[in-house]
Scaffold this motif. Structure first.
Motif, PDB file in Angstrom:
ATOM      1  N   GLY A  90       0.817  -1.213   0.000  1.00 47.56           N
ATOM      2  CA  GLY A  90       0.000   0.000   0.000  1.00 47.56           C
ATOM      3  C   GLY A  90       0.851   1.263   0.000  1.00 47.56           C
ATOM      4  N   SER A 140       5.583   5.135  -8.070  1.00 46.07           N
ATOM      5  CA  SER A 140       4.510   6.106  -8.314  1.00 46.07           C
ATOM      6  C   SER A 140       5.004   7.200  -9.243  1.00 46.07           C
ATOM      7  N   SER A 153       5.192   9.577   0.437  1.00 45.37           N
ATOM      8  CA  SER A 153       5.401   8.770  -0.772  1.00 45.37           C
ATOM      9  C   SER A 153       6.529   9.366  -1.617  1.00 45.37           C
ATOM     10  N   THR A 188      -8.344   1.835  -9.334  1.00 47.33           N
ATOM     11  CA  THR A 188      -8.190   0.798  -8.302  1.00 47.33           C
ATOM     12  C   THR A 188      -8.856   1.270  -7.007  1.00 47.33           C
ATOM     13  N   ASP A 189      -8.836   0.410  -5.984  1.00 49.25           N
ATOM     14  CA  ASP A 189      -9.420   0.784  -4.682  1.00 49.25           C
ATOM     15  C   ASP A 189      -8.724   2.015  -4.109  1.00 49.25           C
ATOM     16  N   ARG A 190      -7.392   2.051  -4.255  1.00 51.12           N
ATOM     17  CA  ARG A 190      -6.654   3.198  -3.699  1.00 51.12           C
ATOM     18  C   ARG A 190      -7.066   4.491  -4.415  1.00 51.12           C
ATOM     19  N   GLN A 191      -7.231   4.370  -5.722  1.00 54.18           N
ATOM     20  CA  GLN A 191      -7.665   5.537  -6.507  1.00 54.18           C
ATOM     21  C   GLN A 191      -9.017   6.025  -6.013  1.00 54.18           C
ATOM     22  N   SER A 193     -10.388   5.667  -3.001  1.00 52.49           N
ATOM     23  CA  SER A 193     -10.358   6.338  -1.693  1.00 52.49           C
ATOM     24  C   SER A 193      -9.666   7.702  -1.802  1.00 52.49           C
ATOM     25  N   TYR A 194      -8.664   7.808  -2.685  1.00 54.18           N
ATOM     26  CA  TYR A 194      -7.983   9.098  -2.884  1.00 54.18           C
ATOM     27  C   TYR A 194      -8.951  10.118  -3.484  1.00 54.18           C
TER      28      TYR A 194
END
Ligand code: NAP
Length: 259
Positions: A90, A140, A153, A188-191, A193-194
């Motif tokens: 993550g 990234s 990051s 994606t899931d991270r995208q 939530s961001y």
């Protein structure tokens, strides 16, 4: 194109969803036996079943935190001689650097720099002795164009990038390459939530914010995880032995520079 990977073995981190899962799927489609890793067992087991059903390869699922010594030991017990390692887990949380203490920085360094370095340390000599190895680190676009609220990051991943740049030149004579894939905005899931977090700060509904973000990309859309997975599979292929120490940005052209 035949990628020449049939029968190879891969470890793929952070692979129950998103980019890691897509990399595992693309490798599996090329006949690679994959050991996939994530912390949440049921989601990981479901992903393993889907990949196995779609490809017919041997899929092992190891439910651990890949950024711990015990986690890495369990993964290497399941796949002791990997030909391919995709380092991924993550991303760190967004925020203001004034709020981050030593503990926050150490956690980010552990997840986004040291985890990959320790996995490389534990697998690279075997690859060198077998004269084949492909290591891909998912980092990234923030390594190339920093994102202000993602300072943890920007910092930690740049450290990994610098380390890899030196090591990749030492392993390539043995047909062992190390490269970084730099995702821009992928669906994606991270995208999600961001984008949700960003929507709140701008008082927009999620769908509106998503449209604004997609319009901000020259391609007019987010990337599809399978596009990312297929790039990863190519970098792992027999054709990519002359590509090492590189940072490949996959972002629909969002980074505005000539190089
Ligand atoms: P994602 O959809 O949230 O998937 C992350 C995966 O990693 C999940 O399978 C998660 O499962 C697993 N994971 C997280 N921490 C782990 C750990 N310590 N040990 C083992 N597994 C772990 O994220 P993604 O969008 O695919 O992103 C992957 C990486 O690319 C992240 O580092 C992210 O910051 C970076 N990135 C993504 C984008 C993008 O647009 N998607 C852009 C730039 C950078 P569990 O939670 O169950 O462990």
């Amino acid at each position: 194109m035949e990628l020449g990977l049939e029968g190879r073995r891969a470890i793929v981190g952070g692979a129950s969803s998103g980019l890691g899962r897509a990399c595992a799927m693309s490798l599996a489609k090329e006949g690679v036996d994959v050991t996939i890793v994530a912390r949440t067992r049921d989601r990981l087991t479901a992903a393993a079943a889907e990949i196995a059903a779609a490809t017919g390869v041997d899929v092992k699922a190891v439910a651990v935190d890949i950024n711990t010594d015990e986690g890495r030991r369990a993964v290497l017990a399941a796949c002791p001689e990997p030909d391919i390692v995709v380092n991924n887990s993550g991303g760190p949380p967004p925020g203001d650097f004034r709020d981050w203490d030593r503990e926050a920085w150490i956690a980010a360094l552990n997840s986004n720099m040291l985890g990959a370095i320790f996995m490389i340390r534990d697998t690279i000599d075997g690859m060198i002795s077998r004269r084949f190895g492909r290591i891909v680190n998912i980092t990234s676009s923030a390594v190339k164009a920093p994102i202000s609220i993602l300072g943890l990051s920007n910092g930690a991943r740049s450290g990994l990038t610098g380390f890899v740049a030196g090591l990749a030149r030492q392993t390539v004579p043995y047909n062992v390459t190390i490269n970084n894939l730099l995702p821009g905005d992928f669906e994606t899931d991270r995208q999600r939530s961001y984008t949700e977090a960003l929507a709140k700060t701008q008082d927009l509904a999620y769908e509106e914010m998503r449209k604004v973000r997609m319009a901000d990309n020259p391609a007019g859309r987010f990337g599809r995880p399978e596009e990312f997975g297929d790039c990863c599979a190519f970098l792992c292929s027999v054709h990519a032995g002359f590509i090492t120490g590189q940072n490949l940005l996959i972002d629909g052209g969002k980074y505005p520079g000539t190089f």
